[in-house]
Design a protein around this motif. Structure first.
Motif, PDB file in Angstrom:
ATOM      1  N   ASN A 131       0.818   3.576   2.220  1.00 16.72           N
ATOM      2  CA  ASN A 131       1.293   3.755   3.590  1.00 16.72           C
ATOM      3  C   ASN A 131       2.495   2.847   3.883  1.00 16.72           C
ATOM      4  O   ASN A 131       3.453   3.269   4.532  1.00 16.72           O
ATOM      5  CB  ASN A 131       0.155   3.483   4.581  1.00 16.72           C
ATOM      6  CG  ASN A 131       0.492   3.972   5.972  1.00 16.72           C
ATOM      7  OD1 ASN A 131       1.214   4.946   6.144  1.00 16.72           O
ATOM      8  ND2 ASN A 131      -0.041   3.284   6.969  1.00 16.72           N
ATOM      9  N   ASP A 132       2.440   1.595   3.390  1.00 14.49           N
ATOM     10  CA  ASP A 132       3.563   0.672   3.570  1.00 14.49           C
ATOM     11  C   ASP A 132       4.827   1.207   2.907  1.00 14.49           C
ATOM     12  O   ASP A 132       5.917   1.140   3.468  1.00 14.49           O
ATOM     13  CB  ASP A 132       3.238  -0.706   2.977  1.00 14.49           C
ATOM     14  CG  ASP A 132       2.211  -1.482   3.783  1.00 14.49           C
ATOM     15  OD1 ASP A 132       2.005  -1.142   4.963  1.00 14.49           O
ATOM     16  OD2 ASP A 132       1.627  -2.413   3.217  1.00 14.49           O
ATOM     17  N   THR A 178       0.840  -1.202   0.000  1.00 13.25           N
ATOM     18  CA  THR A 178       0.000   0.000   0.000  1.00 13.25           C
ATOM     19  C   THR A 178       0.876   1.254   0.000  1.00 13.25           C
ATOM     20  O   THR A 178       2.083   1.187   0.230  1.00 13.25           O
ATOM     21  CB  THR A 178      -0.908   0.028   1.237  1.00 13.25           C
ATOM     22  OG1 THR A 178      -0.096   0.174   2.402  1.00 13.25           O
ATOM     23  CG2 THR A 178      -1.761  -1.235   1.352  1.00 13.25           C
TER      24      THR A 178
END
Length: 106
Positions: free
Chosen positions: A20-21, A18
């Motif tokens: 965010n990752d 993602t």
């Protein structure tokens, strides 16, 4: 005061599925580089320190900045132990710090 050079090794496996990752991955990697860690392999970083107390300070700092997800492993070994590492396949790149010289001219 005698110095016993230590080496802090960080191994990490972080997800990048993602947005965010990927941000967490970039933030952690930048943190390592800004704090003097050198990449040995992809997702393997090391830093040389003067003694065990400075190595402990660095490990404390790393623990404060680990990402919320993924796997991060850390080990502290002596420089003598690190120097016994064998390269089985591949070449060593000279751009990495592999000894305790105070000044490195590139």
């Amino acid at each position: 005061m005698s110095y016993r050079y230590m080496r802090v090794l960080i191994f990490f496996d972080l997800q990048t599925l993602t947005v965010n990752d990927r941000q967490n991955y970039r933030t952690f990697r930048k943190f390592l580089i800004q704090n003097g860690f050198m990449m040995m392999q992809e997702s393997v970083y090391s830093k040389i320190t003067k003694n065990m107390s400075s190595a402990e300070a660095i490990t404390f700092k790393v623990k404060q900045n680990i990402p919320p997800n993924g796997l991060v492993q850390m080990i502290t070994i002596t420089e003598k132990q690190f120097s016994k590492m064998e390269i089985l396949v591949g070449d060593v790149k000279n751009e990495y710090i592999t000894d305790d010289r105070k000044l490195i001219v590139l």
